[in-house]
Design a protein around this motif. Structure first.
Motif, PDB file in Angstrom:
ATOM      1  N   VAL A 238       0.832  -0.841   0.196  1.00 38.91           N
ATOM      2  CA  VAL A 238       0.094   0.313   0.072  1.00 38.91           C
ATOM      3  C   VAL A 238       0.542   1.010  -0.189  1.00 38.91           C
ATOM      4  CG1 VAL A 238      -1.356   1.469   1.518  1.00 38.91           C
ATOM      5  CG2 VAL A 238      -1.840  -1.273   0.979  1.00 38.91           C
TER       6      VAL A 238
ATOM      7  N   ILE B 104      -9.012   0.108   3.103  1.00 36.15           N
ATOM      8  CA  ILE B 104      -7.660  -0.861   2.019  1.00 36.15           C
ATOM      9  C   ILE B 104      -7.377  -1.865   2.265  1.00 36.15           C
ATOM     10  CG2 ILE B 104      -5.737   0.370   1.314  1.00 36.15           C
ATOM     11  CD1 ILE B 104      -6.846   3.289   2.194  1.00 36.15           C
ATOM     12  N   TYR B 105      -7.287  -2.780   1.282  1.00 35.59           N
ATOM     13  CA  TYR B 105      -6.955  -3.726   0.230  1.00 35.59           C
ATOM     14  C   TYR B 105      -5.023  -3.222   0.262  1.00 35.59           C
ATOM     15  CZ  TYR B 105     -11.150  -6.460   1.874  1.00 35.59           C
ATOM     16  OH  TYR B 105     -12.411  -6.429   2.644  1.00 35.59           O
TER      17      TYR B 105
ATOM     18  N   VAL C  68      -2.103  -1.137  -3.057  1.00 33.76           N
ATOM     19  CA  VAL C  68      -3.293  -0.518  -3.487  1.00 33.76           C
ATOM     20  C   VAL C  68      -2.258   0.723  -3.373  1.00 33.76           C
ATOM     21  CG1 VAL C  68      -4.880   1.519  -2.523  1.00 33.76           C
ATOM     22  CG2 VAL C  68      -5.834  -0.785  -2.548  1.00 33.76           C
ATOM     23  N   THR C  69      -3.173   1.863  -4.062  1.00 33.05           N
ATOM     24  CA  THR C  69      -2.242   2.999  -4.211  1.00 33.05           C
ATOM     25  C   THR C  69      -3.248   4.733  -4.027  1.00 33.05           C
ATOM     26  OG1 THR C  69      -0.001   1.746  -5.891  1.00 33.05           O
ATOM     27  CG2 THR C  69       0.231   4.173  -6.107  1.00 33.05           C
ATOM     28  N   LEU C  70      -2.840   5.180  -3.568  1.00 34.65           N
ATOM     29  CA  LEU C  70      -3.343   6.736  -3.815  1.00 34.65           C
ATOM     30  C   LEU C  70      -2.392   7.301  -4.278  1.00 34.65           C
ATOM     31  CD1 LEU C  70      -5.683   6.379  -0.603  1.00 34.65           C
ATOM     32  CD2 LEU C  70      -5.888   5.191  -2.650  1.00 34.65           C
TER      33      LEU C  70
ATOM     34  N   ILE D  77     -11.332   0.171  -1.000  1.00 30.99           N
ATOM     35  CA  ILE D  77     -11.034  -0.037  -3.057  1.00 30.99           C
ATOM     36  C   ILE D  77     -10.190  -1.109  -2.626  1.00 30.99           C
ATOM     37  CG2 ILE D  77      -9.053   1.271  -3.172  1.00 30.99           C
ATOM     38  CD1 ILE D  77      -9.383   3.509  -1.942  1.00 30.99           C
TER      39      ILE D  77
ATOM     40  N   ALA E 247      -8.265  -5.574  -3.605  1.00 30.43           N
ATOM     41  CA  ALA E 247      -6.696  -4.843  -3.552  1.00 30.43           C
ATOM     42  C   ALA E 247      -5.588  -5.220  -5.252  1.00 30.43           C
ATOM     43  CB  ALA E 247      -6.378  -6.662  -3.973  1.00 30.43           C
TER      44      ALA E 247
ATOM     45  N   ALA F 238      -6.277  -2.417  -5.885  1.00 30.58           N
ATOM     46  CA  ALA F 238      -6.094  -1.120  -7.383  1.00 30.58           C
ATOM     47  C   ALA F 238      -5.706   0.372  -7.085  1.00 30.58           C
ATOM     48  CB  ALA F 238      -7.855  -0.702  -6.379  1.00 30.58           C
ATOM     49  N   LYS F 239      -5.400   0.806  -8.370  1.00 34.06           N
ATOM     50  CA  LYS F 239      -4.717   1.977  -7.891  1.00 34.06           C
ATOM     51  C   LYS F 239      -5.243   3.740  -8.285  1.00 34.06           C
ATOM     52  CE  LYS F 239      -1.703  -0.637  -8.602  1.00 34.06           C
ATOM     53  NZ  LYS F 239      -0.855  -1.007  -7.153  1.00 34.06           N
TER      54      LYS F 239
ATOM     55  N   ALA G 291     -10.788  -4.837  -7.647  1.00 33.84           N
ATOM     56  CA  ALA G 291     -10.109  -5.381  -7.290  1.00 33.84           C
ATOM     57  C   ALA G 291      -8.864  -5.222  -8.171  1.00 33.84           C
ATOM     58  CB  ALA G 291      -9.598  -6.835  -6.571  1.00 33.84           C
TER      59      ALA G 291
ATOM     60  N   GLN H 256     -15.801  -8.424  -3.012  1.00 31.88           N
ATOM     61  CA  GLN H 256     -14.450  -8.293  -4.133  1.00 31.88           C
ATOM     62  C   GLN H 256     -15.259  -8.988  -5.362  1.00 31.88           C
ATOM     63  OE1 GLN H 256     -10.860  -5.906  -3.141  1.00 31.88           O
ATOM     64  NE2 GLN H 256     -11.169  -7.369  -1.243  1.00 31.88           N
TER      65      GLN H 256
END
Length: 213
Positions: free
Chosen positions: A86, A100-101, A104-106, A126, A128, A130-131, A146, A180
């Motif tokens: 993450v 958040i799994y 993930v990238t925020l 969000i 696994a 996910a970007k 995901a 998911q």
């Protein structure tokens, strides 16, 4: 402060069916540890001590595999499940009750200045891998599936799937937080609609050919 600590532990217990006790979460869960470290790092960041803030965040990242920039804003009762991989950027804003799994990238897109990272409103899930990229907003109670890549705003109570992410409304209701898998696939929906239209056109062609005979 103690109340926030206690409600954070309770939130992890509620969201993770594998959790056996609060002590397990406090001492063994990397997501919980990373969030607690971020609170300390963020305090130093807000008090103009960026080196100490970065030291705390990087030390936490090495231990947990979760990198949260000390400048990020994180709300209450946020859960990071498993969490390895993450990444949460400096200007990201995460609301309350967000799930958040791992993976993930925020993050940013590399072309924005100032506010470069996403705003995640309350109640968002969000999935696994996910970007979510750029200074976009993910609305309240939305769900990012995901593996989705999201680069534009998402309205509240929507689900986003695919690359690039496509929004799918689900009768104005949220999908279960931990599911998911059972989410609509807009690509398959479009394919089925095209197949239906093709079948209808084929029937009309046959009908016209029959009338000519």
């Amino acid at each position: 402060m103690f109340n926030q600590f206690r409600e954070s532990v309770k939130s992890f217990m509620e969201h993770d069916p594998a959790a056996k006790s609060p002590l397990e979460i406090i001492f063994l869960y990397p997501g919980f540890k990373a969030l607690q470290s971020h609170k300390r790092a963020n305090w130093f960041f807000r008090h103009n001590m960026p080196f100490i803030a970065r030291y705390i965040s990087q030390k936490s990242a090495h231990k947990t595999g979760i990198e949260i920039h000390p400048g990020a804003t994180i709300g209450r009762r946020v859960c990071i499940d498993h969490g390895h991989g993450v990444v949460i950027g400096e200007t990201a804003e995460v609301g309350d009750d967000v799930m958040i799994y791992q993976g993930v990238t925020l993050g940013g897109t590399g072309k924005d200045v100032g506010k470069r990272h996403p705003t995640i409103e309350n109640g968002v899930m969000i999935g696994a891998g996910a970007k979510v990229l750029g200074p976009i907003t993910i609305g309240r109670n939305a769900k990012v599936a995901a593996g989705a890549v999201v680069v534009k705003d998402v309205e509240p109570n929507c689900t986003v799937v695919g690359v690039p992410g496509e929004v799918v409304r689900i009768d104005g209701e949220r999908v279960d937080d931990l599911d998911q898998i059972n989410i609509p696939d807009p690509l398959m929906t479009a394919i089925r609609e095209n197949q239906k239209k093709i079948s209808e056109l084929e029937e009309r062609i046959k009908s016209l050919e029959g009338s000519k005979k």
